[in-house]
Design an enzyme around this catalytic site. Structure first.
Site, mmCIF file in Angstrom:
data_model
loop_
_atom_site.group_PDB
_atom_site.id
_atom_site.type_symbol
_atom_site.label_atom_id
_atom_site.label_comp_id
_atom_site.label_asym_id
_atom_site.label_seq_id
_atom_site.Cartn_x
_atom_site.Cartn_y
_atom_site.Cartn_z
ATOM 1 N N GLU A 60 0.820 -1.220 0.000
ATOM 2 C CA GLU A 60 0.000 0.000 0.000
ATOM 3 C C GLU A 60 0.852 1.267 0.000
ATOM 4 O O GLU A 60 1.698 1.468 0.892
ATOM 5 C CB GLU A 60 -0.936 -0.008 1.222
ATOM 6 N N LYS A 120 -7.961 -0.718 11.059
ATOM 7 C CA LYS A 120 -7.265 -1.134 9.829
ATOM 8 C C LYS A 120 -6.061 -0.224 9.592
ATOM 9 O O LYS A 120 -4.981 -0.668 9.181
ATOM 10 C CB LYS A 120 -8.242 -1.083 8.656
ATOM 11 N N ASP A 158 3.814 -13.854 11.962
ATOM 12 C CA ASP A 158 2.502 -14.306 11.495
ATOM 13 C C ASP A 158 1.504 -13.139 11.556
ATOM 14 O O ASP A 158 0.998 -12.802 12.633
ATOM 15 C CB ASP A 158 2.075 -15.471 12.408
ATOM 16 N N HIS A 175 -2.451 10.375 -1.236
ATOM 17 C CA HIS A 175 -2.554 9.087 -1.912
ATOM 18 C C HIS A 175 -2.415 9.238 -3.412
ATOM 19 O O HIS A 175 -1.865 8.394 -4.077
ATOM 20 C CB HIS A 175 -3.935 8.468 -1.631
HETATM 21 C C1 MEV Z 1 -6.252 3.260 4.630
HETATM 22 O O1 MEV Z 1 -5.507 2.106 4.294
HETATM 23 C C2 MEV Z 1 -6.292 3.462 6.121
HETATM 24 C C3 MEV Z 1 -7.196 4.584 6.615
HETATM 25 O O2 MEV Z 1 -8.511 4.364 6.117
HETATM 26 C C4 MEV Z 1 -7.190 4.520 8.121
HETATM 27 C C5 MEV Z 1 -8.215 5.411 8.782
HETATM 28 O O3 MEV Z 1 -9.244 5.738 8.162
HETATM 29 O O4 MEV Z 1 -7.973 5.762 9.963
HETATM 30 C C6 MEV Z 1 -6.756 5.923 6.100
#
Ligand code: MEV
Length: 424
Positions: A83, A261, A277, A376
């Site tokens: 990513e 995430k 892992d 991004h």
């Molecule tokens: C993207 O990979 C992760 C985010 O969505 C985390 C978040 O929203 O805090 C930018």
């Protein structure tokens, strides 16, 4: 030169020069990082020993996050991820935390647990107590499976027994709590659980079924804390807005999943780079995100401190090891561990959680200000430019036009590339 994680202009260097700069800054012999070059990384023969039916090797970009300081130690952090923006965001957030000393971390003992499931116990309450009465016998039986671990001051620390009401009756579940020292510990605790299972079933008075570790590694916790100065974040409003953003993640499972995430973007990248892992760590993290009332919530907390700065904390189960598995076998993972230089699995765990906190702050700060798409987009544009066949020389031109035009799409990239080539 003294060891530092602050390397300016790393991204402008060639691959070889980057590796040299990283080795120099980490005070490591360049040879130790040789396996960062794909030519010296994982080969097919070794891959074939790791899993079944090997047909190839999947490459994942390995970057190095800069600026990280953990408990006063300067650390260059290898991160394996597909990513874009992850490595840059972690490095930027770590730079902000540096001004207040970086990340402070702590860990519990490295305790993993295995579960032994016992069915059909007619008197489960008494069965539970019979198992606890036999604690010493079960501990000895389990420890006999791993004398080396016991020699290293590891081994079973305790036995706990839970009664779990299920739709097939009350199951008696015995837990072996094992100090696994510098291992991830799955093999050690699974072997022990299998060894004590029959006897545990006999003592409880039921039939033993599963014997397996739990990935809810809530006795193997690692915490990180950092202060992010308001000024470096962009002012008091940014601090307040990051706190608002974090508050929604605490209260709302839909936001919590995304917030977590973002934490795992950093966590899993370091876990993967060190051959650990990722699924065990992610399962542990999500299980830890369930509050006592059963609500799925965020793993981190952000507050404004007495000086008006932002203070962030993160606590996670962190079942990572330095010995065994891919960490020992995979040449690139071994080089990644060399670069980090942890003295124990707990120290590795602490670096991982510090990076998780940095990653989280990076995302929240972007979300609370300009949003994440601008950052991004230029990285995404690089991918798009490469996808349509731009050479290394052409990529910067194509990216600049894609971003300036606000249309980061393959068809537009093809057009830009065609124009560029037409101009000669
Ligand atoms: C993207 O990979 C992760 C985010 O969505 C985390 C978040 O929203 O805090 C930018």
């Amino acid at each position: 030169m003294t060891r530092t994680s602050r390397i300016q202009g790393l991204r402008d260097l060639s691959f070889a020069a980057r590796r040299e700069a990283v080795a120099r800054s980490a005070e490591l012999d360049l040879d130790r990082l040789a396996a960062f070059d794909p030519a010296h990384g994982l080969g097919l023969d070794l891959a074939n020993q790791m899993i079944e039916n090997v047909v190839g090797i999947l490459g994942v970009p390995l970057g190095v996050a800069t600026n990280v300081v953990v408990n006063g130690r300067e650390i260059l952090v290898p991160m394996a991820t597909e990513e874009a923006s992850v490595v840059a965001a972690a490095s930027n957030a770590a730079k902000i935390a540096r001004a207040r000393g970086g990340f402070t971390t702590s860990s519990s003992s490295p305790l993993m647990q295995a579960q032994v499931q016992i069915l059909g116990v007619p008197d489960p309450e008494a069965g539970r107590v019979r198992l606890l009465e036999a604690r010493d016998e079960l501990v000895d039986l389990a420890n006999a499976q791993d004398p080396r671990l016991v020699e290293l001051d590891g081994g079973v620390r305790d036995v706990a027994v839970r009664l779990v009401p299920t739709r097939t009756g009350v199951h008696v579940v015995a837990h072996l709590q094992v100090d696994v020292r510098d291992a991830m510990g799955a093999n050690a605790v699974n072997t022990m659980a299998e060894a004590v299972a029959a006897r545990a079933g006999e003592i409880a008075g039921g039939r033993t079924l599963m014997r397996i570790l739990t990935n809810k590694a809530d006795l193997r916790l690692t915490r990180a804390r950092a202060v992010f100065p308001a000024e470096a974040l962009g002012g008091a409003q940014v601090v307040a807005d990051v706190v608002h953003a974090a508050a929604l993640a605490e209260a709302d499972p839909y936001r919590a999943a995304t917030h977590n995430k973002g934490i795992l973007n950093g966590v899993s990248a370091v876990v993967l780079a060190t051959g650990n892992d990722t699924r065990a760590v992610e399962a542990g993290a999500h299980s830890h995100a369930v509050a006592p009332d059963g609500r799925y919530t965020s793993l981190s907390r952000f507050e404004q401190d007495a000086d008006g700065d932002l203070v962030g904390t993160l606590e996670l189960p962190m079942p990572v090891g330095l010995v065994g598995g891919a960490t020992t076998v995979h040449p690139t993972a071994r080089a990644a561990v060399e670069l980090l230089g942890p003295r124990s699995a707990s120290e590795l765990a602490e670096i991982v959680v510090a990076v998780g906190l940095a990653q989280n702050l990076g995302a929240l700060r972007a979300l609370a200000t300009e949003g994440i798409q601008r950052g991004h987009m230029s990285l995404h544009a690089r991918n798009v430019a490469s996808t349509v066949g731009a050479t290394a020389d052409e990529v910067p031109h194509v990216v600049a036009r894609l971003v300036a035009d606000g249309r980061v799409r393959a068809d537009h990239a093809e057009q830009i590339l065609a124009d560029l080539r037409a101009q000669g």
